[in-house]
Write an enzyme that holds these catalytic residues in place. Sequence first.
Site, PDB file in Angstrom:
ATOM      1  N   ASP A  72       0.807  -1.217   0.000  1.00 26.55           N
ATOM      2  CA  ASP A  72       0.000   0.000   0.000  1.00 26.55           C
ATOM      3  C   ASP A  72       0.839   1.266   0.000  1.00 26.55           C
ATOM      4  O   ASP A  72       2.060   1.214   0.188  1.00 26.55           O
ATOM      5  CB  ASP A  72      -0.962  -0.016   1.207  1.00 26.55           C
ATOM      6  CG  ASP A  72      -0.274  -0.445   2.501  1.00 26.55           C
ATOM      7  OD1 ASP A  72       0.960  -0.465   2.547  1.00 26.55           O
ATOM      8  OD2 ASP A  72      -0.980  -0.758   3.473  1.00 26.55           O
ATOM      9  N   ASP A 141      -7.141  -2.951  14.698  1.00 23.45           N
ATOM     10  CA  ASP A 141      -8.542  -3.253  14.373  1.00 23.45           C
ATOM     11  C   ASP A 141      -8.656  -4.415  13.383  1.00 23.45           C
ATOM     12  O   ASP A 141      -9.705  -4.647  12.793  1.00 23.45           O
ATOM     13  CB  ASP A 141      -9.247  -2.005  13.812  1.00 23.45           C
ATOM     14  CG  ASP A 141      -8.573  -1.480  12.539  1.00 23.45           C
ATOM     15  OD1 ASP A 141      -7.601  -2.108  12.068  1.00 23.45           O
ATOM     16  OD2 ASP A 141      -9.023  -0.443  12.014  1.00 23.45           O
ATOM     17  N   HIS A 143      -7.060  -4.865  10.467  1.00 28.41           N
ATOM     18  CA  HIS A 143      -6.922  -4.622   9.021  1.00 28.41           C
ATOM     19  C   HIS A 143      -5.591  -5.155   8.492  1.00 28.41           C
ATOM     20  O   HIS A 143      -4.584  -5.146   9.191  1.00 28.41           O
ATOM     21  CB  HIS A 143      -7.111  -3.142   8.669  1.00 28.41           C
ATOM     22  CG  HIS A 143      -5.973  -2.232   9.036  1.00 28.41           C
ATOM     23  ND1 HIS A 143      -6.031  -1.359  10.090  1.00 28.41           N
ATOM     24  CD2 HIS A 143      -4.764  -2.039   8.470  1.00 28.41           C
ATOM     25  CE1 HIS A 143      -4.901  -0.660  10.159  1.00 28.41           C
ATOM     26  NE2 HIS A 143      -4.101  -1.070   9.184  1.00 28.41           N
ATOM     27  N   GLU A 148      -9.475  -1.703   5.606  1.00 27.29           N
ATOM     28  CA  GLU A 148     -10.090  -1.319   6.867  1.00 27.29           C
ATOM     29  C   GLU A 148     -11.324  -2.169   7.146  1.00 27.29           C
ATOM     30  O   GLU A 148     -11.829  -2.854   6.253  1.00 27.29           O
ATOM     31  CB  GLU A 148     -10.483   0.168   6.770  1.00 27.29           C
ATOM     32  CG  GLU A 148      -9.314   1.090   6.497  1.00 27.29           C
ATOM     33  CD  GLU A 148      -8.356   1.227   7.679  1.00 27.29           C
ATOM     34  OE1 GLU A 148      -8.183   0.260   8.434  1.00 27.29           O
ATOM     35  OE2 GLU A 148      -7.782   2.310   7.843  1.00 27.29           O
TER      36      GLU A 148
HETATM   37  C1  GLP Z   1      -0.572   0.325   8.577  1.00 24.71           C
HETATM   38  C2  GLP Z   1      -0.199  -0.505   7.350  1.00 24.71           C
HETATM   39  C3  GLP Z   1      -0.397  -1.983   7.599  1.00 24.71           C
HETATM   40  C4  GLP Z   1       0.263  -2.393   8.902  1.00 24.71           C
HETATM   41  C5  GLP Z   1      -0.374  -1.628  10.039  1.00 24.71           C
HETATM   42  C6  GLP Z   1       0.195  -2.009  11.404  1.00 24.71           C
HETATM   43  O1  GLP Z   1      -1.932   0.591   8.656  1.00 24.71           O
HETATM   44  N1  GLP Z   1      -0.940  -0.112   6.204  1.00 24.71           N
HETATM   45  O2  GLP Z   1       0.162  -2.709   6.519  1.00 24.71           O
HETATM   46  O3  GLP Z   1       0.117  -3.785   9.103  1.00 24.71           O
HETATM   47  O4  GLP Z   1      -0.136  -0.241   9.802  1.00 24.71           O
HETATM   48  O5  GLP Z   1       1.425  -1.371  11.593  1.00 24.71           O
HETATM   49  P1  GLP Z   1       2.409  -1.660  12.771  1.00 24.71           P
HETATM   50  O6  GLP Z   1       3.231  -2.830  12.352  1.00 24.71           O
HETATM   51  O7  GLP Z   1       3.242  -0.416  12.865  1.00 24.71           O
HETATM   52  O8  GLP Z   1       1.610  -1.928  13.987  1.00 24.71           O
END
Ligand code: GLP
Length: 263
Positions: A72, A141, A143, A148
């Site tokens: 993304d 959450d 995702h 989302e």
């Molecule tokens: C963002 C990214 C996700 C990732 C999430 C959790 O929303 N788009 O791909 O998994 O954050 O991030 P973290 O690993 O910093 O908790």
Amino acid sequence: MRVIIKNNAADCSSWVAGYICYRIKTAKPTAKKPFVLGLPTGSTPLGVYKELIKLYQNKKISFEHIVTFNMDEYIGLSPEDKNSYHHFMYENFFNYININKKNIHILNGQTKDYAQECDNYEKAIKAYGGIDLMLGGVGSDGHIAFNEPFSSLSSRTRIKTLAPSTIKDNSRFFDNDVTKVPTQALTMGVGTIMDSKEVIIMATGENKAEAIHQAIEGSINHVWTITALQQHRYGIIVCDEAAVKKLSPSTIEYFKSIEERLK
Ligand code: GLP
């Protein structure tokens, strides 16, 4: 689904990096038949990138014939912006390995035509014969990528409006100011991710415990998009002790006993 439970985040990272290395070596990639990796951003995979860089420096692995597709990218951020996922990937991984720049694919969040950009991305993945191994993290959450809550479980790469919970979680990278976080992103869909031949989702820390509970013990639903992994033939969750705090003791015992027997 395979569930690997490690003591801490560092052990999760070593396991995942070792597994990626093993998969790449077994595939024996060439210029004609490269190995296709799907890659995430976020804090969780940082340790994996560090381990993979070490493996490369110690000549245990080469990225010469690796093609990557990132999950993304935020809408509106330039690749030079320190919060863009372009910047994140180069700063934390690509600058330190022997990957060919033309093999790196990251969605362009500055495009004027989102639909075309997303369609081209899907086509590019297909042209390589699909993603061999997809690595992902998970939001608190539930995702995956930026899919989302309430995203279609068969969604493809597209534009998504971020949920307030994600904006709040990610504001830590934007001076803790929610108003600085982009409100939209381009993201692979749940369907795009699940089309990968193998999917590994990592989760560390107690704020991921509910997502892991839903992913492993909940039903498949579009609120917790990570639950789509239950339908994947080769899905692996790698998590630490803190992230399994909401799983029942018997579930934890079951998955740990399987991994013990595999040793
Ligand atoms: C963002 C990214 C996700 C990732 C999430 C959790 O929303 N788009 O791909 O998994 O954050 O991030 P973290 O690993 O910093 O908790």
